[in-house]
Write a protein that holds these residues in place. Structure first.
Motif, mmCIF file in Angstrom:
data_model
loop_
_atom_site.group_PDB
_atom_site.id
_atom_site.type_symbol
_atom_site.label_atom_id
_atom_site.label_comp_id
_atom_site.label_asym_id
_atom_site.label_seq_id
_atom_site.Cartn_x
_atom_site.Cartn_y
_atom_site.Cartn_z
ATOM 1 N N LEU A 1 -8.075 7.319 20.805
ATOM 2 C CA LEU A 1 -6.652 7.508 21.033
ATOM 3 C C LEU A 1 -5.831 6.490 20.245
ATOM 4 C CD1 LEU A 1 -4.408 8.989 22.624
ATOM 5 C CD2 LEU A 1 -4.654 7.215 24.358
ATOM 6 N N GLY A 2 -6.288 5.249 20.202
ATOM 7 C CA GLY A 2 -5.590 4.220 19.431
ATOM 8 C C GLY A 2 -5.565 4.525 17.954
ATOM 9 N N ILE A 3 -6.668 5.014 17.408
ATOM 10 C CA ILE A 3 -6.716 5.366 15.982
ATOM 11 C C ILE A 3 -5.758 6.505 15.675
ATOM 12 C CG2 ILE A 3 -8.193 6.376 14.190
ATOM 13 C CD1 ILE A 3 -10.507 4.744 15.437
ATOM 14 N N VAL A 4 -5.811 7.552 16.486
ATOM 15 C CA VAL A 4 -4.926 8.702 16.266
ATOM 16 C C VAL A 4 -3.466 8.283 16.414
ATOM 17 C CG1 VAL A 4 -4.238 10.946 17.210
ATOM 18 C CG2 VAL A 4 -6.655 10.415 16.894
ATOM 19 N N TYR A 5 -3.164 7.504 17.441
ATOM 20 C CA TYR A 5 -1.789 7.056 17.674
ATOM 21 C C TYR A 5 -1.297 6.186 16.524
ATOM 22 C CZ TYR A 5 2.262 5.532 20.387
ATOM 23 O OH TYR A 5 3.535 5.287 20.832
ATOM 24 N N GLY A 6 -2.135 5.269 16.044
ATOM 25 C CA GLY A 6 -1.737 4.403 14.932
ATOM 26 C C GLY A 6 -1.471 5.175 13.661
ATOM 27 N N ILE A 7 -2.339 6.130 13.353
ATOM 28 C CA ILE A 7 -2.122 6.960 12.159
ATOM 29 C C ILE A 7 -0.861 7.790 12.311
ATOM 30 C CG2 ILE A 7 -3.065 8.924 10.870
ATOM 31 C CD1 ILE A 7 -5.858 7.728 11.401
ATOM 32 N N TRP A 8 -0.652 8.337 13.488
ATOM 33 C CA TRP A 8 0.520 9.158 13.739
ATOM 34 C C TRP A 8 1.799 8.320 13.628
ATOM 35 C CZ3 TRP A 8 0.752 12.771 18.604
ATOM 36 C CH2 TRP A 8 1.782 13.694 18.461
ATOM 37 N N ALA A 9 1.799 7.144 14.223
ATOM 38 C CA ALA A 9 2.977 6.266 14.171
ATOM 39 C C ALA A 9 3.265 5.826 12.740
ATOM 40 C CB ALA A 9 2.776 5.050 15.070
ATOM 41 N N ALA A 10 2.223 5.481 11.990
ATOM 42 C CA ALA A 10 2.420 5.076 10.599
ATOM 43 C C ALA A 10 2.937 6.240 9.765
ATOM 44 C CB ALA A 10 1.114 4.542 10.020
ATOM 45 N N GLY A 11 2.438 7.428 10.039
ATOM 46 C CA GLY A 11 2.909 8.613 9.318
ATOM 47 C C GLY A 11 4.361 8.924 9.602
ATOM 48 N N ILE A 12 4.776 8.780 10.851
ATOM 49 C CA ILE A 12 6.179 9.020 11.200
ATOM 50 C C ILE A 12 7.062 7.970 10.550
ATOM 51 C CG2 ILE A 12 7.857 8.987 13.083
ATOM 52 C CD1 ILE A 12 5.714 10.231 14.865
ATOM 53 N N ARG A 13 6.625 6.725 10.587
ATOM 54 C CA ARG A 13 7.428 5.640 10.015
ATOM 55 C C ARG A 13 7.550 5.785 8.504
ATOM 56 N NH1 ARG A 13 6.497 -0.667 10.078
ATOM 57 N NH2 ARG A 13 8.656 -1.329 10.000
ATOM 58 N N ARG A 14 6.495 6.252 7.869
ATOM 59 C CA ARG A 14 6.525 6.436 6.422
ATOM 60 C C ARG A 14 7.409 7.618 6.063
ATOM 61 N NH1 ARG A 14 2.619 9.317 3.000
ATOM 62 N NH2 ARG A 14 3.129 8.732 0.874
ATOM 63 N N ASP A 15 7.556 8.566 6.949
ATOM 64 C CA ASP A 15 8.377 9.757 6.784
ATOM 65 C C ASP A 15 7.760 10.723 5.784
ATOM 66 O OD1 ASP A 15 10.462 11.397 7.497
ATOM 67 O OD2 ASP A 15 11.830 10.578 6.015
ATOM 68 N N ALA A 16 6.500 10.545 5.443
ATOM 69 C CA ALA A 16 5.742 11.446 4.568
ATOM 70 C C ALA A 16 6.493 11.788 3.289
ATOM 71 C CB ALA A 16 5.345 12.704 5.323
ATOM 72 N N GLY A 17 7.281 10.886 2.826
ATOM 73 C CA GLY A 17 8.019 11.113 1.594
ATOM 74 C C GLY A 17 7.207 10.717 0.384
ATOM 75 N N PRO A 18 7.864 10.676 -0.761
ATOM 76 C CA PRO A 18 7.144 10.349 -1.991
ATOM 77 C C PRO A 18 6.803 8.864 -2.127
ATOM 78 C CG PRO A 18 9.464 10.663 -2.448
ATOM 79 C CD PRO A 18 9.253 11.016 -1.008
ATOM 80 N N SER A 19 7.315 8.035 -1.226
ATOM 81 C CA SER A 19 7.046 6.607 -1.322
ATOM 82 C C SER A 19 5.577 6.332 -1.053
ATOM 83 C CB SER A 19 7.920 5.830 -0.339
ATOM 84 O OG SER A 19 7.602 6.212 0.972
ATOM 85 N N PRO A 20 5.010 5.352 -1.726
ATOM 86 C CA PRO A 20 3.593 5.041 -1.507
ATOM 87 C C PRO A 20 3.380 4.356 -0.156
ATOM 88 C CG PRO A 20 4.568 3.455 -2.994
ATOM 89 C CD PRO A 20 5.617 4.506 -2.731
ATOM 90 N N ILE A 21 2.152 4.364 0.264
ATOM 91 C CA ILE A 21 1.784 3.675 1.504
ATOM 92 C C ILE A 21 1.851 2.176 1.231
ATOM 93 C CG2 ILE A 21 -0.058 3.272 3.163
ATOM 94 C CD1 ILE A 21 -1.005 6.111 2.607
ATOM 95 N N THR A 22 2.552 1.461 2.096
ATOM 96 C CA THR A 22 2.720 0.024 1.903
ATOM 97 C C THR A 22 1.836 -0.745 2.887
ATOM 98 O OG1 THR A 22 4.533 -0.102 3.491
ATOM 99 C CG2 THR A 22 5.121 0.365 1.192
ATOM 100 N N THR A 23 1.689 -2.017 2.611
ATOM 101 C CA THR A 23 0.913 -2.880 3.498
ATOM 102 C C THR A 23 1.568 -2.956 4.871
ATOM 103 O OG1 THR A 23 0.230 -4.172 1.590
ATOM 104 C CG2 THR A 23 -0.077 -5.183 3.748
ATOM 105 N N GLY A 24 2.890 -3.032 4.886
ATOM 106 C CA GLY A 24 3.613 -3.083 6.160
ATOM 107 C C GLY A 24 3.381 -1.845 6.989
ATOM 108 N N ASN A 25 3.316 -0.693 6.335
ATOM 109 C CA ASN A 25 3.081 0.550 7.043
ATOM 110 C C ASN A 25 1.674 0.584 7.622
ATOM 111 O OD1 ASN A 25 2.398 3.570 7.231
ATOM 112 N ND2 ASN A 25 4.618 3.512 6.953
ATOM 113 N N VAL A 26 0.706 0.122 6.876
ATOM 114 C CA VAL A 26 -0.675 0.077 7.362
ATOM 115 C C VAL A 26 -0.792 -0.895 8.538
ATOM 116 C CG1 VAL A 26 -3.035 -0.570 6.765
ATOM 117 C CG2 VAL A 26 -1.674 0.781 5.166
ATOM 118 N N LEU A 27 -0.179 -2.064 8.421
ATOM 119 C CA LEU A 27 -0.217 -3.035 9.513
ATOM 120 C C LEU A 27 0.479 -2.511 10.757
ATOM 121 C CD1 LEU A 27 0.383 -6.394 7.611
ATOM 122 C CD2 LEU A 27 -1.754 -5.521 8.579
ATOM 123 N N PHE A 28 1.573 -1.789 10.566
ATOM 124 C CA PHE A 28 2.269 -1.179 11.692
ATOM 125 C C PHE A 28 1.358 -0.188 12.413
ATOM 126 C CE2 PHE A 28 4.899 2.293 13.390
ATOM 127 C CZ PHE A 28 5.652 1.581 14.304
ATOM 128 N N GLY A 29 0.654 0.645 11.657
ATOM 129 C CA GLY A 29 -0.263 1.609 12.259
ATOM 130 C C GLY A 29 -1.399 0.933 12.992
#
Length: 134
Positions: A30-58
């Protein structure tokens, strides 16, 4: 006697340990799924690359969800049925409300959605505890 207690006192401990391992695995999943989901929402699935901050947030949100879920699971057996159902409902509402707020929804909308989810979880858990426990 067909329902006599087992001769060795360890079988009950083994089943508790197996249940604890299962709850740990489910909490981790559940933690893995929630972290990936939260990071995906925060990133907004746009053209921007995945950042270190986004990974740490997840990772941070996933760890928090896994730890709290495992802690509630371990402590909930000591609670009465009603309080146990309220605890799980509150946690589900908080977790869902936070994810919903990450989408940019208003505080009022996030609260309404969280209360809706919490009400549903309470109804299901309350029913389950009253039909499965003596």
């Amino acid at each position: 006697m067909a329902h006599a207690a087992p001769a060795s006192g360890t079988s009950g401990l083994r089943s508790m340990a197996a249940g604890s391992r299962l709850s740990m695995k489910l909490s981790l999943l559940l933690g893995i799924v929630y972290g990936i989901w939260a990071a995906g929402i925060r990133r907004d699935a746009g053209p921007s690359p995945i950042t270190t901050g986004n990974v740490l947030f997840g990772i941070l949100t996933g760890v928090i969800v896994a730890v709290v879920t495992f802690g509630i699971h371990r402590a909930s057996f000591r609670l009465p049925r009603e309080l146990r159902a309220v605890t799980w409902a509150a946690w589900a509402g908080i977790a869902f409300g936070y994810l919903y707020s990450l989408t940019g929804a208003s505080v009022l909308r996030s609260t309404i959605m969280a209360l809706t989810v919490a009400t549903g979880v309470f109804a299901v858990r309350f029913y389950r505890y009253y039909t499965r426990e003596g």
